[in-house]
Scaffold this motif. Structure first.
Motif, PDB file in Angstrom:
ATOM      1  N   PRO A   2       0.826  -1.206   0.000  1.00  0.00           N
ATOM      2  CA  PRO A   2       0.000   0.000   0.000  1.00  0.00           C
ATOM      3  C   PRO A   2       0.858   1.251   0.000  1.00  0.00           C
ATOM      4  O   PRO A   2       2.074   1.196   0.207  1.00  0.00           O
ATOM      5  CB  PRO A   2      -0.786  -0.120   1.311  1.00  0.00           C
ATOM      6  CG  PRO A   2       0.134  -0.881   2.212  1.00  0.00           C
ATOM      7  CD  PRO A   2       0.869  -1.847   1.331  1.00  0.00           C
ATOM      8  N   SER A   3       0.238   2.386  -0.236  1.00  0.00           N
ATOM      9  CA  SER A   3       0.927   3.663  -0.071  1.00  0.00           C
ATOM     10  C   SER A   3       1.230   3.869   1.409  1.00  0.00           C
ATOM     11  O   SER A   3       0.520   3.353   2.282  1.00  0.00           O
ATOM     12  CB  SER A   3       0.061   4.812  -0.589  1.00  0.00           C
ATOM     13  OG  SER A   3      -0.201   4.650  -1.968  1.00  0.00           O
ATOM     14  N   ASP A   4       2.264   4.629   1.699  1.00  0.00           N
ATOM     15  CA  ASP A   4       2.677   4.846   3.081  1.00  0.00           C
ATOM     16  C   ASP A   4       1.546   5.442   3.917  1.00  0.00           C
ATOM     17  O   ASP A   4       0.939   6.439   3.529  1.00  0.00           O
ATOM     18  CB  ASP A   4       3.874   5.788   3.115  1.00  0.00           C
ATOM     19  CG  ASP A   4       5.059   5.219   2.371  1.00  0.00           C
ATOM     20  OD1 ASP A   4       5.791   4.424   2.964  1.00  0.00           O
ATOM     21  OD2 ASP A   4       5.240   5.566   1.189  1.00  0.00           O
ATOM     22  N   GLY A   5       1.264   4.803   5.058  1.00  0.00           N
ATOM     23  CA  GLY A   5       0.258   5.315   5.974  1.00  0.00           C
ATOM     24  C   GLY A   5      -1.174   4.958   5.638  1.00  0.00           C
ATOM     25  O   GLY A   5      -2.076   5.213   6.435  1.00  0.00           O
ATOM     26  N   THR A   6      -1.412   4.344   4.458  1.00  0.00           N
ATOM     27  CA  THR A   6      -2.785   4.029   4.059  1.00  0.00           C
ATOM     28  C   THR A   6      -3.466   3.115   5.068  1.00  0.00           C
ATOM     29  O   THR A   6      -4.625   3.302   5.421  1.00  0.00           O
ATOM     30  CB  THR A   6      -2.796   3.358   2.675  1.00  0.00           C
ATOM     31  OG1 THR A   6      -2.182   4.229   1.731  1.00  0.00           O
ATOM     32  CG2 THR A   6      -4.221   3.067   2.221  1.00  0.00           C
ATOM     33  N   SER A   7      -2.732   2.113   5.558  1.00  0.00           N
ATOM     34  CA  SER A   7      -3.315   1.150   6.500  1.00  0.00           C
ATOM     35  C   SER A   7      -3.720   1.805   7.811  1.00  0.00           C
ATOM     36  O   SER A   7      -4.589   1.295   8.526  1.00  0.00           O
ATOM     37  CB  SER A   7      -2.313   0.035   6.786  1.00  0.00           C
ATOM     38  OG  SER A   7      -1.911  -0.603   5.608  1.00  0.00           O
TER      39      SER A   7
END
Length: 303
Positions: A51-56
């Motif tokens: 995922p993109s950074d921080g998406t989770s």
């Protein structure tokens, strides 16, 4: 087409799935490079979904779990995972294939091994770099990342353990987040009231370090605290040369990625893995930044 008699078809390569916790931070590029090198050496195929950074942690909680489900259904033999915390899911999750953690541990999944920095010890290393230059009662700021990330929490706790031993005063210790712009704005806000009164600042990862560097650079030189950061970005080199950064604790994500794939592959061949494998950090300062061993680690960060 008629196959020639006696021709031997090559067996399909083992597929290993990889799900990291991001893709944009400079930290993930050398880790991916190390994984691909291991895959080439071991003749396996990587299937990467990150995922993109921080998406989770924000807009798409549990997105890693959906990626993992896709990889298992696609037939990978095992998975290397840099786990982000799960929300509203029964844990620990047992995946249908062997799983190796990389960069951080987690209680949200079952895994056969973890390949990472010894983050508590590395946090202590960051603090110990300041021991020769700080006095009892020195005023310290620790810019925490987020309470749910085990790796940075361990670094912060390691740093704080030395602070207690040395009787430094930790006067600022907020969570400042994981997105570059928002983190820098929060760092500026929390440090603004103590300009000229702080002796040192610790930033435990790339985003907090990036924000802290920009904020400290804005301060008059005579009021700047000693800045100790974690991870590496190209602009940190100039900041070390100017002494804006006092020390940088740099991980070796290339080795981490290589060893994670290597550990999983060995397990798939029937070799029991060690539960924990630690990869050493290097402490980069203005005095040693030209050492060959330091250059070797930093060179892997080039894209």
């Amino acid at each position: 087409m008629i196959a020639l008699a006696g021709a031997v078809q090559a067996a399909p390569a083992i597929q290993i799935g990889v799900v990291l916790a991001g893709s944009g931070l400079d930290f993930w590029a050398p880790m991916s490079k190390g994984m691909h090198r291991a895959a080439d050496d071991l003749h396996v195929e990587l299937v990467m979904r990150s995922p993109s950074d921080g998406t989770s942690l924000g807009a798409q909680p549990n997105i890693q779990l959906r990626m993992l489900d896709y990889l298992v259904k696609s037939g990978v033999a095992g998975i290397v995972l840099a786990p982000e915390p799960l929300q509203d899911v029964a844990t620990p999750v047992s995946l249908a294939v062997p799983t190796v953690f990389v960069d951080r541990s987690s209680t949200d999944y079952n895994a056969i091994s973890t390949v990472s920095t010894d983050n508590f010890a590395a946090g202590r290393t960051a603090a110990l770099s300041l021991v020769p230059v700080l006095h009892k009662g020195a005023r310290i700021a620790v810019l925490r990342l987020a309470p749910t990330i085990s790796s940075t929490t361990a670094r912060e706790e390691g740093f704080l353990s030395v602070a207690r031993e040395m009787e430094w005063r930790v006067v600022i210790a907020p969570y400042v987040g994981y997105q570059f712009r928002e983190t820098e704005a929060r760092v500026r806000k929390v440090l603004s009231g103590d300009i000229g009164r702080l002796d040192a600042v610790f930033a435990p990862n790339e985003t907090t370090a990036y924000g802290a560097l920009h904020v400290v650079e804005e301060m008059p030189v005579s009021t700047r605290p000693r800045l100790v950061v974690f991870d590496w970005r190209p602009e940190f080199l100039g900041a070390l040369e100017r002494s804006t950064i006092y020390a940088d604790i740099v991980q070796d994500p290339y080795r981490m990625g290589y060893q994670a794939v290597e550990t999983l592959f060995a397990a798939l061949q029937g070799h029991a893995p060690r539960p924990k494998l630690f990869v050493d950090v290097v402490t980069v300062t203005r005095a040693n930044m030209n050492d060959p061993a330091i250059h070797a680690v930093i060179a892997n960060y080039s894209r």
